[in-house]
Design a protein around this motif. Structure first.
Motif, mmCIF file in Angstrom:
data_model
loop_
_atom_site.group_PDB
_atom_site.id
_atom_site.type_symbol
_atom_site.label_atom_id
_atom_site.label_comp_id
_atom_site.label_asym_id
_atom_site.label_seq_id
_atom_site.Cartn_x
_atom_site.Cartn_y
_atom_site.Cartn_z
ATOM 1 N N UNK A 131 -4.951 9.878 -2.780
ATOM 2 C CA UNK A 131 -3.740 9.755 -1.963
ATOM 3 C C UNK A 131 -4.085 9.663 -0.484
ATOM 4 N N UNK A 132 -5.095 10.426 -0.050
ATOM 5 C CA UNK A 132 -5.517 10.362 1.345
ATOM 6 C C UNK A 132 -6.150 9.018 1.671
ATOM 7 N N UNK A 133 -6.866 8.441 0.706
ATOM 8 C CA UNK A 133 -7.477 7.122 0.920
ATOM 9 C C UNK A 133 -6.396 6.058 1.086
ATOM 10 N N UNK A 134 -5.374 6.109 0.227
ATOM 11 C CA UNK A 134 -4.305 5.111 0.290
ATOM 12 C C UNK A 134 -3.499 5.266 1.574
ATOM 13 N N UNK A 135 -3.212 6.515 1.950
ATOM 14 C CA UNK A 135 -2.371 6.761 3.115
ATOM 15 C C UNK A 135 -3.054 6.380 4.424
ATOM 16 N N UNK A 136 -4.382 6.450 4.475
ATOM 17 C CA UNK A 136 -5.091 6.115 5.699
ATOM 18 C C UNK A 136 -5.471 7.340 6.500
ATOM 19 N N UNK A 137 -6.292 7.115 7.502
ATOM 20 C CA UNK A 137 -6.831 8.240 8.272
ATOM 21 C C UNK A 137 -5.780 8.908 9.159
ATOM 22 N N UNK A 138 -4.735 8.201 9.561
ATOM 23 C CA UNK A 138 -3.730 8.759 10.472
ATOM 24 C C UNK A 138 -2.487 9.250 9.743
ATOM 25 N N UNK A 139 -2.552 9.357 8.432
ATOM 26 C CA UNK A 139 -1.372 9.765 7.663
ATOM 27 C C UNK A 139 -1.073 11.246 7.869
ATOM 28 N N UNK A 140 0.188 11.572 7.808
ATOM 29 C CA UNK A 140 0.600 12.967 7.930
ATOM 30 C C UNK A 140 0.452 13.670 6.582
ATOM 31 N N UNK A 141 0.355 14.998 6.583
ATOM 32 C CA UNK A 141 0.281 15.733 5.313
ATOM 33 C C UNK A 141 1.487 15.473 4.418
#
Length: 326
Positions: free
Chosen positions: A34-44
């Motif tokens: 999920x973190x990979x899909x959301x990207x490095x600047x994604x919020x929790x």
């Protein structure tokens, strides 16, 4: 039939065990898809929402059950990163990988069987030593080094002879069979030469043992030459052993082909698996690994059944064992 049914039951049990092992091992790896899909600047909050959409918040038992239920219905899932059907991608990549494996095996058989028999029939000590050296040297060549050497010799553009393409696969696939086959020739030679050396060694050992048997002596007493007796009798008697070796070689080629695909930039299963592992696409990776493991097990099942069918001694042993138990 009892033997086949027993092997099928073991095959199904092994599939279930492998599916559980693949599922658990991928969950142990660090990282979050999920973190990979959301990207490095994604919020929790965004990552938590994606985990819920992908079903990653469910208990592991529920995730495993959903995956197995999908497999039973032929649904390998949807890629979490690309959003495409995993089954569709696998079928597309298989149209490159499996023809490459089959072509590699044909090259290996064309090299290994004749040279193995020739090594047995050679009367000169130096000639036998030459065959032995060929088998050792060809079997010791690393796939990457052998592929690079073939590229330098035969590839268009950078090769000395410029006969065959060294990169990529036609965009229209097998709609252009000659172009597709030309794209697979160098990768198939890379894998086939090494596998052919292995088959050559096993063929030489198996046929040499049978060449000193009473069956060959009887065939020569009936008027056959030594060459005829070795090729018609010894080779036939060694066939059950060679079937097992060829089946295992075919299975081993899968891993070898995956390395070669990356060297020659082929859009096969190997490149797909490497990309999905790098993207932490667990849904795609677990289905791909399960299919590869299932293929290994299926090959083992086919080899077991073929070996028993070709070697009557195994049937006799099974009947004798059954009577003794009774």
């Amino acid at each position: 039939m009892r033997f086949v049914v027993k092997r099928l039951v073991l095959f199904v049990a092994a599939l279930i065990g492998l599916s559980a092992l693949v599922f658990v091992m991928l969950r142990v790896l660090p990282g979050d898809v999920a973190a990979v899909i959301a990207g490095t600047n994604a919020t929790p909050e965004r990552i938590a929402s994606l985990r819920d959409d992908l079903g990653l918040n469910k208990p592991l038992v529920a995730q495993y059950g959903d995956w197995m239920l999908g497999l039973l219905h032929g649904n390998l899932g949807v890629s979490a990163v690309g959003g495409r059907s995993v089954a569709g991608q696998v079928v597309t990549r298989m149209s490159v990988t499996f023809p490459l494996i089959v072509l590699s095996l044909l090259i290996a058989l064309a090299i290994g069987l004749p040279l193995g028999c020739a090594a047995v029939l050679a009367r000169s000590h130096r000639l036998r030593g030459l065959y032995h050296g060929i088998a050792i040297v060809a079997g010791a060549i690393p796939a990457l080094w052998g592929g690079l050497l073939l590229i330098l010799l035969f590839s268009r553009g950078s090769g000395l002879l410029g006969l065959l393409p060294a990169q990529g696969f036609p965009d229209d696939g097998w709609s252009s069979p000659l172009r597709a086959l030309a794209s697979l020739t160098l990768p198939a030679l890379t894998t086939g030469i090494t596998a052919g050396a292995s088959i050559m060694r096993y063929t030489r050992a198996a046929v040499r043992d049978m060449a000193s048997s009473q069956a060959v002596d009887m065939a020569m007493a009936c008027g056959m030459t030594r060459t005829q007796a070795v090729l018609r009798v010894a080779l036939r008697l060694a066939t059950p052993q060679l079937v097992s070796v060829i089946g295992l070689t075919f299975a081993q080629m899968i891993t070898g082909v995956m390395v070669v695909e990356n060297l020659f930039a082929l859009p096969g299963l190997g490149a797909m698996l490497v990309t999905d592992v790098g993207n932490r696409d667990l849904i795609a990776v677990q289905s791909e690994l399960f299919l590869l493991a299932a293929f290994f097990l299926l090959l083992g099942l086919v080899v077991d059944v073929a070996h028993r069918a070709l070697d009557p001694r195994l049937k006799t042993a099974g009947i004798t064992s059954g009577k003794a138990t009774a």
